[in-house]
Design a protein around this motif. Sequence first.
Motif, PDB file in Angstrom:
ATOM      1  N   LEU A   2     -16.643 -18.048  15.529  1.00 20.72           N
ATOM      2  CA  LEU A   2     -17.987 -18.479  15.179  1.00 20.72           C
ATOM      3  C   LEU A   2     -18.946 -17.660  14.137  1.00 20.72           C
ATOM      4  N   ALA A   3     -18.329 -16.422  13.940  1.00 26.69           N
ATOM      5  CA  ALA A   3     -19.183 -15.606  13.132  1.00 26.69           C
ATOM      6  C   ALA A   3     -18.649 -15.482  11.677  1.00 26.69           C
ATOM      7  N   PRO A   4     -19.621 -15.279  10.608  1.00 30.30           N
ATOM      8  CA  PRO A   4     -19.432 -15.087   9.265  1.00 30.30           C
ATOM      9  C   PRO A   4     -18.487 -13.526   9.441  1.00 30.30           C
ATOM     10  N   ALA A   5     -17.594 -13.757   8.300  1.00 28.67           N
ATOM     11  CA  ALA A   5     -16.683 -12.474   8.172  1.00 28.67           C
ATOM     12  C   ALA A   5     -17.342 -11.387   8.157  1.00 28.67           C
ATOM     13  N   HIS A   6     -18.591 -11.105   7.669  1.00 31.96           N
ATOM     14  CA  HIS A   6     -19.475  -9.846   7.474  1.00 31.96           C
ATOM     15  C   HIS A   6     -19.954  -9.384   8.924  1.00 31.96           C
ATOM     16  N   LEU A   7     -19.881 -10.513  10.012  1.00 28.33           N
ATOM     17  CA  LEU A   7     -20.371  -9.731  11.096  1.00 28.33           C
ATOM     18  C   LEU A   7     -19.164  -9.767  12.427  1.00 28.33           C
ATOM     19  N   ARG A   8     -18.070 -10.013  11.877  1.00 31.01           N
ATOM     20  CA  ARG A   8     -17.027 -10.177  13.082  1.00 31.01           C
ATOM     21  C   ARG A   8     -16.989  -8.730  13.543  1.00 31.01           C
ATOM     22  N   ASP A   9     -16.728  -7.740  12.843  1.00 30.45           N
ATOM     23  CA  ASP A   9     -16.521  -6.261  13.473  1.00 30.45           C
ATOM     24  C   ASP A   9     -17.904  -5.922  14.368  1.00 30.45           C
ATOM     25  N   ALA A  10     -19.064  -6.306  13.879  1.00 28.59           N
ATOM     26  CA  ALA A  10     -20.320  -6.185  14.642  1.00 28.59           C
ATOM     27  C   ALA A  10     -20.356  -6.908  15.936  1.00 28.59           C
ATOM     28  N   LEU A  11     -19.913  -8.027  15.824  1.00 29.00           N
ATOM     29  CA  LEU A  11     -19.718  -8.970  17.417  1.00 29.00           C
ATOM     30  C   LEU A  11     -18.669  -8.310  18.258  1.00 29.00           C
ATOM     31  N   GLU A  12     -17.493  -7.897  17.482  1.00 32.59           N
ATOM     32  CA  GLU A  12     -16.600  -7.369  18.459  1.00 32.59           C
ATOM     33  C   GLU A  12     -17.299  -6.099  19.058  1.00 32.59           C
ATOM     34  N   LEU A  13     -17.805  -5.362  18.579  1.00 28.77           N
ATOM     35  CA  LEU A  13     -18.543  -3.994  18.872  1.00 28.77           C
ATOM     36  C   LEU A  13     -19.202  -4.389  20.245  1.00 28.77           C
ATOM     37  N   ILE A  14     -20.016  -5.345  20.208  1.00 27.49           N
ATOM     38  CA  ILE A  14     -21.118  -5.636  21.089  1.00 27.49           C
ATOM     39  C   ILE A  14     -20.066  -6.242  22.169  1.00 27.49           C
ATOM     40  N   CYS A  15     -19.058  -7.111  22.069  1.00 27.21           N
ATOM     41  CA  CYS A  15     -18.317  -7.666  23.113  1.00 27.21           C
ATOM     42  C   CYS A  15     -17.485  -6.618  23.821  1.00 27.21           C
ATOM     43  N   VAL A  16     -17.156  -5.674  23.354  1.00 28.05           N
ATOM     44  CA  VAL A  16     -16.107  -4.490  23.909  1.00 28.05           C
ATOM     45  C   VAL A  16     -17.449  -3.777  24.644  1.00 28.05           C
ATOM     46  N   GLY A  17     -18.604  -3.593  24.130  1.00 32.80           N
ATOM     47  CA  GLY A  17     -19.503  -2.862  24.743  1.00 32.80           C
ATOM     48  C   GLY A  17     -19.945  -3.601  26.153  1.00 32.80           C
ATOM     49  N   ILE A  18     -20.039  -4.900  26.105  1.00 25.80           N
ATOM     50  CA  ILE A  18     -20.270  -5.492  27.081  1.00 25.80           C
ATOM     51  C   ILE A  18     -19.035  -5.504  28.433  1.00 25.80           C
ATOM     52  N   ALA A  19     -17.854  -5.513  27.882  1.00 28.83           N
ATOM     53  CA  ALA A  19     -16.937  -5.579  28.979  1.00 28.83           C
ATOM     54  C   ALA A  19     -16.693  -4.111  29.466  1.00 28.83           C
ATOM     55  N   GLU A  20     -17.007  -3.121  28.570  1.00 32.62           N
ATOM     56  CA  GLU A  20     -16.891  -1.793  29.039  1.00 32.62           C
ATOM     57  C   GLU A  20     -17.905  -1.255  30.308  1.00 32.62           C
ATOM     58  N   ASN A  21     -19.069  -2.039  30.140  1.00 33.04           N
ATOM     59  CA  ASN A  21     -19.989  -2.025  31.234  1.00 33.04           C
ATOM     60  C   ASN A  21     -19.685  -2.876  32.297  1.00 33.04           C
ATOM     61  N   THR A  22     -18.913  -3.813  32.204  1.00 35.82           N
ATOM     62  CA  THR A  22     -18.565  -4.734  33.287  1.00 35.82           C
ATOM     63  C   THR A  22     -17.584  -4.082  34.187  1.00 35.82           C
TER      64      THR A  22
END
Length: 313
Positions: free
Chosen positions: A151-171
């Motif tokens: 769902l993310a534009p190409a220029h935001l995919r890495d940023a979104l991936e970073l946030i998703c991994v951050g969420i997962a590492e905290n859970t």
Amino acid sequence: MNALDYHSCAEAWESRATIRTRPRRQVEDDQRLIYPLSRQPLVLSETFMRECPQQRDFALTQSLYKFINDVVIFETEIVDRTARRIAKDRFAIRFPFACRYDAMTVVVDEDYHALVAMDFMQQTIALTGFEPMALPEEIELSRAIPAALALAPAHLRDALELICVGIAENTLTDDVAAFARDDTVKPSVQGLMADHLLDEGRHSSFWARLVRIYWHSAPDADRHCIAEILPVFLAQYLTNDIQKRFDFALIAQLPINETARAALRQEVTSMAYPIDHQHPLLGNILRLFRASSMLDSPCVQDALAHYLPKPRR
């Protein structure tokens, strides 16, 4: 926090990287549990206790195998991928060398966690004689991250991936802590998870810092776009579909009649948590959003309204 304020944690981590410095954990042949009862409520259900209580150790061992399998997938296919790209400076967000060096430390730790987990699985098979059932080839993140990135534009995919991994590492930290605190399980299981927990606690802080660095420099338009996608990620991440399918497969292995199987399947289905502010993982997820300053942004507050605790009247 900006990137120039980042100072490497690697030297401190090196002296306390627990999984890499502890002696090998060897599973004990004792009467304690191999897996916490609280993490597999199937074995505490009315039907299970009535129809096949003698199958408890089989069910708990298979649940341990799934947990280990989940950890290996998470560490080697999810976290490793993102951390390695950051470490090798192949990420759309450019981080300074100190961040990249710490990211490579995370890669080493996570792969070592996977190695230790696989060793423990082999020890458990040898001790119990229970071969693993067919284990899932994916975890919830295997679906949730691609669904969000699509769902993310190409220029935001890495940023979104970073946030998703951050969420997962905290859970994940909370999952591991449940083992380390449970005195009913074997000391080797407790020790293994305590070692892992110390590393994951440091890793979760690392990811929160990187997300914070990114979020402080992100344009408002990019913040709004990411905020709108977060509920899609959370809805996929917090589902119990994979766990339910595993539990159904486990029920199929039990020596009980079809009426009892149907009752167990119904009990498993009723155990699912609602995907809203009541979900037990939400506390850790919100902790990441607070630590990274994302929750200070009105767009994130609006996007996560469904998941935020309801104000008391």
